[in-house]
Design a protein around this motif. Structure first.
Motif, short mmCIF file in Angstrom:
data_model
loop_
_atom_site.label_atom_id
_atom_site.label_comp_id
_atom_site.label_asym_id
_atom_site.label_seq_id
_atom_site.Cartn_x
_atom_site.Cartn_y
_atom_site.Cartn_z
N LYS A 173 -1.17 17.35 6.71
CA LYS A 173 -0.88 17.20 8.15
C LYS A 173 -0.24 15.85 8.47
CE LYS A 173 -4.76 20.14 9.61
NZ LYS A 173 -6.04 20.18 10.39
N GLY A 174 -0.36 14.92 7.53
CA GLY A 174 0.23 13.61 7.74
C GLY A 174 -0.56 12.70 8.65
N ASP A 175 -1.82 13.05 8.92
CA ASP A 175 -2.59 12.26 9.88
C ASP A 175 -3.79 11.54 9.30
OD1 ASP A 175 -4.22 14.43 9.36
OD2 ASP A 175 -4.51 15.01 11.45
N TYR A 176 -4.04 11.71 7.99
CA TYR A 176 -5.18 11.02 7.39
C TYR A 176 -5.05 11.06 5.88
CZ TYR A 176 -9.83 8.95 7.91
OH TYR A 176 -10.88 8.07 7.94
N TRP A 177 -5.96 10.35 5.20
CA TRP A 177 -5.97 10.37 3.74
C TRP A 177 -6.35 11.76 3.22
CZ3 TRP A 177 -9.10 5.61 4.90
CH2 TRP A 177 -8.33 4.44 4.81
N GLU A 178 -5.93 12.05 2.00
CA GLU A 178 -6.35 13.27 1.32
C GLU A 178 -7.52 12.92 0.40
OE1 GLU A 178 -7.52 16.30 0.32
OE2 GLU A 178 -5.69 16.76 1.45
N TRP A 179 -8.73 13.17 0.88
CA TRP A 179 -9.92 12.75 0.18
C TRP A 179 -10.14 13.52 -1.12
CZ3 TRP A 179 -11.90 8.35 1.60
CH2 TRP A 179 -11.88 7.94 2.93
N ASN A 180 -9.56 14.69 -1.25
CA ASN A 180 -9.87 15.57 -2.37
C ASN A 180 -8.99 15.37 -3.59
OD1 ASN A 180 -11.63 17.71 -3.23
ND2 ASN A 180 -9.89 19.10 -3.16
N TYR A 181 -8.04 14.43 -3.53
CA TYR A 181 -7.07 14.40 -4.61
C TYR A 181 -7.67 14.00 -5.96
CZ TYR A 181 -6.22 9.35 -5.48
OH TYR A 181 -6.31 8.05 -5.87
N GLY A 182 -8.77 13.27 -5.96
CA GLY A 182 -9.42 12.92 -7.23
C GLY A 182 -9.90 14.15 -7.97
N ASN A 183 -10.45 15.11 -7.23
CA ASN A 183 -10.86 16.36 -7.86
C ASN A 183 -9.66 17.15 -8.36
OD1 ASN A 183 -13.70 16.07 -7.43
ND2 ASN A 183 -13.40 16.60 -5.28
N TRP A 184 -8.58 17.13 -7.59
CA TRP A 184 -7.35 17.80 -8.04
C TRP A 184 -6.86 17.19 -9.35
CZ3 TRP A 184 -4.29 17.37 -2.78
CH2 TRP A 184 -4.89 18.22 -1.84
N LEU A 185 -6.90 15.85 -9.43
CA LEU A 185 -6.41 15.17 -10.63
C LEU A 185 -7.25 15.53 -11.85
CD1 LEU A 185 -5.12 11.55 -10.79
CD2 LEU A 185 -6.67 12.37 -12.56
N GLY A 200 0.77 -1.23 0.00
CA GLY A 200 0.00 0.00 0.00
C GLY A 200 0.81 1.28 0.00
N ASN A 201 0.38 2.24 -0.84
CA ASN A 201 0.84 3.63 -0.77
C ASN A 201 -0.37 4.46 -0.35
OD1 ASN A 201 3.68 3.70 -2.34
ND2 ASN A 201 2.30 2.29 -3.39
N GLU A 202 -0.23 5.23 0.70
CA GLU A 202 -1.35 6.00 1.23
C GLU A 202 -1.29 7.44 0.73
OE1 GLU A 202 -3.40 4.09 2.68
OE2 GLU A 202 -2.04 2.42 3.04
N VAL A 203 -2.39 7.91 0.16
CA VAL A 203 -2.50 9.30 -0.26
C VAL A 203 -2.73 10.13 1.00
CG1 VAL A 203 -3.78 10.97 -1.66
CG2 VAL A 203 -3.43 8.63 -2.50
N THR A 204 -1.70 10.81 1.46
CA THR A 204 -1.67 11.40 2.79
C THR A 204 -1.83 12.92 2.73
OG1 THR A 204 -0.18 9.63 3.48
CG2 THR A 204 -0.33 11.55 4.92
N ASN A 205 -2.67 13.46 3.62
CA ASN A 205 -2.89 14.90 3.62
C ASN A 205 -1.67 15.66 4.14
OD1 ASN A 205 -2.93 14.83 6.45
ND2 ASN A 205 -5.16 14.88 6.58
#
Length: 500
Positions: A136-148, A129-134
């Protein structure tokens, strides 16, 4: 939007977005269509790879041949090893591209998950696993799909939202375009692709008729489909022009569907609207607590892949299982001991903290899906279980936990925790279908094949609508594999469509 492009991609999620990246890398003029209004929320935050820059920086090495043969054995040989090898050789590319082009400019980043502890054959696991990290480094970055998707638009990709594939256009044996329906006014239009059409349309889990035809067992083992977009339209359009599909089902299932006590699972199948509304979601269902059948009897080793759990319970009365736990089990220090992988683990990169898990349990109590009682007698009554049998099962299980040796079914010692000290909790459990994974036959260039194994010129497929990679149950001890399969083969399909 024009009607002539080099490449047209159907579907804007994980496979489709990276297919656009691949086509752009080869200087193509690209159109992406999608029947929904957006797809950014569908991008997954745990992405598998072998040899990403994040993994190299973490000093992580994965034995390719060990993983290749594990995945083949897991599928009992019902896979094309050439596809598995292709994924391994290219899986780091989309991870690195997303990290460098999407995440880092926004302060987010990829973080390799290095631990994949296991002690038993059934739970053999790999730290993929590679985690898409926000930031702050404390959770996933949920918005990256919109960024992409915004990045692709900036790079010149055209998007046609609320545009649904109806038919593929075939001329002289080659796919040259598609007929689409505008979902806003139901008008039909033709679009043409000079180089190729790439199907990234997902599976068929929200189409009950296709589930009955292709995966009837999935209707028994799942109470919910969390893939409301997956209507099978891409698969049907391809089959219409001669494409061949995997002849046996494959799927990814979570054992987290709490259902009303007394439910007949054989006629209970709900199409969920995820996210954010997840009816019946019970995160603790994926924890290897004591599980019994409707006779109140323990019947298996609860510590096994999610889908194995559901497969086993499908053989029990009513095709369901009942999970049993006590108040002290929900302490953070106890839940951490189970050391689950992927999104079921406690804390990042999992979904919940212990406090959030307890709140979810309270929400399910309000829903009537989790039962709470101060005595085992009362709990058994609320769960419609034979009191004496449940008492015997709990007594036996507590003795096993005290001995530290599961001589009945072989659960690992560190996952043995007794059902002591009420209040006690219980819930009827079934499966949540995340996606079907049996798809169109493709070669290592993602070209769709016909029944004779010959390519259909101009037609490509990636993601869950492409086949040959999974069979039966999903190997969830290889975290992020479905997302990586989609993104890797999407990127390759985009490149090959332009090159061919």
């Amino acid at each position: 939007m024009q009607n002539k492009y080099d490449v047209i991609i159907v579907g804007a999620s994980n496979a489709g977005g990276l297919a656009a990246v691949g086509a752009l890398q080869r200087k193509a003029k690209v159109l992406v269509i999608d029947k929904a209004k957006n797809a950014g929320f569908l991008y997954r935050d745990t992405i598998a790879s072998i040899g990403s820059k994040a993994q190299k920086n973490a000093g992580l090495k994965i034995d390719k041949m060990k993983l290749l043969n594990y995945l083949t054995a897991f599928a009992q040989g019902h896979v094309d090893q050439r596809l598995l090898k292709t994924w391994m050789d290219h899986s780091a590319e989309p991870v690195d591209w997303i990290d460098e082009n999407i995440l880092q400019p926004k302060g987010a980043y990829m973080k390799a998950t290095t631990d994949a502890h296991y002690e038993s054959l059934i739970n053999t696991s790999f730290p993929t696993g590679n985690e898409v990290t926000n930031s702050k480094g404390d959770y996933w970055e949920w918005n990256y799909g919109n960024w992409l998707l915004e990045k692709l638009k900036d790079l010149g990709v055209d998007f046609a939202w609320q545009t649904k594939l109806e038919h593929l256009i075939k001329q002289d044996g080659r796919i040259v375009g598609l007929e689409v329906q505008d979902q806003k006014d139901n008008s039909i239009h033709k679009l043409y692709a000079k180089k190729g059409v790439i199907l990234c349309t997902g599976g068929y889990g929200s189409n009950s008729a296709l589930m009955q035809k292709w995966n009837p067992q999935g209707l028994r083992t799942n109470a919910y489909s969390d893939s409301q977009r997956d209507d099978g339209s891409g698969l049907m359009a391809a089959i219409e022009v001669g494409a061949e599909k995997d002849d046996q089902p494959a799927s990814i299932v979570f054992d987290r569907a709490a259902i009303p006590v007394g439910t007949n699972v054989n006629d209970f199948y709900r199409i969920d609207t995820t996210p954010p509304n997840d009816p019946g979601y019970l995160w603790l269902g994926s924890y290897p607590f004591l599980k019994v059948n409707l006779n109140g009897e323990r019947f298996m080793n609860e510590s096994q892949p999610y889908q194995f759990d559901m497969n086993g319970s499908s053989l029990q009365p009513g095709s369901v299982e009942v999970t049993i736990w006590s108040e002290d089990t929900m302490q953070e220090k106890v839940l951490k001991k189970f050391h689950t992988l992927g999104c079921s683990r406690l804390g990042f990169p999992g979904i919940y903290k212990a406090s959030e898990a307890r709140k979810e349990v309270q929400d399910r109590i309000k829903d009537g899906l989790v039962k709470k009682a101060n005595t085992i007698d009362d709990l058994a009554k609320q769960l419609h279980l034979p009191v004496d049998n449940l008492k015997k099962s709990i007594t036996r299980y507590n003795q096993i936990c005290q001995d530290g040796n599961d001589s009945d079914f072989g659960k690992e010692q560190y996952r043995l925790y007794p059902v002591n000290n009420g209040p006690y909790y219980g819930a009827w459990l079934s499966g949540r279908l995340l996606a079907t994974l049996d798809g169109l036959r493709v070669n290592t260039k993602m070209q769709v094949l016909n029944k004779q194994g010959q390519i259909i010129p101009g037609l490509y497929a990636a993601g869950n609508c492409s086949g040959g990679f999974f069979w039966g149950s999903y190997p969830d001890r290889v975290p992020g594999l479905t997302a990586s399969h989609a993104q890797t083969f999407g990127m390759l399909a985009g490149r090959y469509a332009v090159e061919n």
